[in-house]
Design a protein around this motif. Structure first.
Motif, PDB file in Angstrom:
ATOM      1  N   UNK A   1       0.918  -1.072  -0.140  1.00 29.06           N
ATOM      2  CA  UNK A   1      -0.046  -0.006  -0.050  1.00 29.06           C
ATOM      3  C   UNK A   1       0.975   1.220   0.109  1.00 29.06           C
ATOM      4  N   UNK A   2       0.635   2.340  -0.916  1.00 28.68           N
ATOM      5  CA  UNK A   2       1.202   3.378  -0.909  1.00 28.68           C
ATOM      6  C   UNK A   2       0.326   4.565  -0.437  1.00 28.68           C
ATOM      7  N   UNK A   3       0.815   5.126   0.872  1.00 29.34           N
ATOM      8  CA  UNK A   3       0.074   6.208   1.459  1.00 29.34           C
ATOM      9  C   UNK A   3       0.843   7.433   1.513  1.00 29.34           C
ATOM     10  N   UNK A   4       0.167   8.570   1.193  1.00 28.40           N
ATOM     11  CA  UNK A   4       0.712   9.812   1.468  1.00 28.40           C
ATOM     12  C   UNK A   4      -0.215  10.913   2.141  1.00 28.40           C
ATOM     13  N   UNK A   5      -1.138  10.271   2.944  1.00 24.58           N
ATOM     14  CA  UNK A   5      -1.991  11.069   3.776  1.00 24.58           C
ATOM     15  C   UNK A   5      -1.313  11.932   4.712  1.00 24.58           C
ATOM     16  N   UNK A   6      -0.361  11.447   5.636  1.00 25.61           N
ATOM     17  CA  UNK A   6       0.488  12.616   6.330  1.00 25.61           C
ATOM     18  C   UNK A   6       1.024  13.563   5.737  1.00 25.61           C
ATOM     19  N   UNK A   7       1.553  13.460   4.454  1.00 23.31           N
ATOM     20  CA  UNK A   7       2.119  14.568   3.464  1.00 23.31           C
ATOM     21  C   UNK A   7       0.966  15.420   3.237  1.00 23.31           C
ATOM     22  N   UNK A   8      -0.052  14.958   2.643  1.00 20.44           N
ATOM     23  CA  UNK A   8      -1.054  15.611   2.480  1.00 20.44           C
ATOM     24  C   UNK A   8      -1.556  16.704   3.477  1.00 20.44           C
ATOM     25  N   UNK A   9      -1.755  16.071   4.758  1.00 21.40           N
ATOM     26  CA  UNK A   9      -2.092  16.934   5.830  1.00 21.40           C
ATOM     27  C   UNK A   9      -1.109  17.776   6.122  1.00 21.40           C
ATOM     28  N   UNK A  10       0.254  17.355   6.087  1.00 21.08           N
ATOM     29  CA  UNK A  10       1.179  18.600   6.244  1.00 21.08           C
ATOM     30  C   UNK A  10       1.091  19.767   5.221  1.00 21.08           C
ATOM     31  N   UNK A  11       0.818  19.354   3.845  1.00 22.37           N
ATOM     32  CA  UNK A  11       0.505  20.326   3.007  1.00 22.37           C
ATOM     33  C   UNK A  11      -0.713  21.241   3.369  1.00 22.37           C
ATOM     34  N   UNK A  12      -1.794  20.516   3.746  1.00 19.80           N
ATOM     35  CA  UNK A  12      -3.025  21.353   4.108  1.00 19.80           C
ATOM     36  C   UNK A  12      -2.643  22.313   5.296  1.00 19.80           C
ATOM     37  N   UNK A  13      -1.751  22.190   6.177  1.00 19.09           N
ATOM     38  CA  UNK A  13      -1.292  22.808   7.284  1.00 19.09           C
ATOM     39  C   UNK A  13      -0.474  24.008   6.755  1.00 19.09           C
ATOM     40  N   UNK A  14       0.593  23.715   5.870  1.00 18.78           N
ATOM     41  CA  UNK A  14       1.491  24.567   5.495  1.00 18.78           C
ATOM     42  C   UNK A  14       0.589  26.030   4.865  1.00 18.78           C
ATOM     43  N   UNK A  15      -0.484  25.353   4.004  1.00 21.25           N
ATOM     44  CA  UNK A  15      -0.908  26.273   3.208  1.00 21.25           C
ATOM     45  C   UNK A  15      -2.200  27.108   3.992  1.00 21.25           C
ATOM     46  N   UNK A  16      -2.368  26.812   5.249  1.00 16.41           N
ATOM     47  CA  UNK A  16      -3.568  27.380   6.191  1.00 16.41           C
ATOM     48  C   UNK A  16      -4.743  26.779   5.792  1.00 16.41           C
ATOM     49  N   UNK A  17      -4.735  25.698   5.349  1.00 17.53           N
ATOM     50  CA  UNK A  17      -6.019  25.091   4.916  1.00 17.53           C
ATOM     51  C   UNK A  17      -6.351  23.712   5.540  1.00 17.53           C
TER      52      UNK A  17
END
Length: 118
Positions: A1-17
């Motif tokens: 399984x390939x999962x980047x959910x933690x990275x996606x959440x970090x990106x959302x935080x970085x953008x203020x979203x």
């Protein structure tokens, strides 16, 4: 399984979203953006950072590849309408953050990867 959910959440935080309301599509239908936009300029560094992060996320999220490619065209001189499209994409990522790519085992031989190409 390939999962980047933690990275996606970090990106959302970085953008203020991180606390944004999710949406069900990555881009508005019939969206037309142009490099000749007259809307206000936005922070090019933030825009570049977020779009570049989305480009990395595409490796496990083919559903966002078209929209990421589209907004990447406007990284040189980002405007409000370009940023609004990036934010819409981030709202979609928020709603689909748990999507993963699964490579299931098949039979006794283990992993069997089948690839189709044109």
């Amino acid at each position: 399984m390939i999962d980047q959910s933690a990275y996606a959440l970090k990106l959302l935080e970085q953008s203020g979203m991180a606390e944004c309301k999710p949406c069900v599509t990555p881009m508005e239908e019939r969206m037309k953006l142009t490099k000749a936009s007259t809307t206000a300029k936005v922070d090019a560094t933030l825009n570049w950072s977020i779009v570049d992060g989305l480009r990395y996320l595409v490796h496990t999220r083919p559903d966002i590849s078209f929209t990421v490619g589209y907004v990447s065209r406007f990284m040189e001189d980002p405007r409000e309408d370009h940023w609004a499209t990036v934010k819409r994409l981030l709202r979609y990522v928020k709603g689909t953050v748990d999507q993963v790519i699964v490579f299931p085992k098949t039979g006794e031989s283990g992993l069997q990867l089948t690839v189709f190409s044109e």
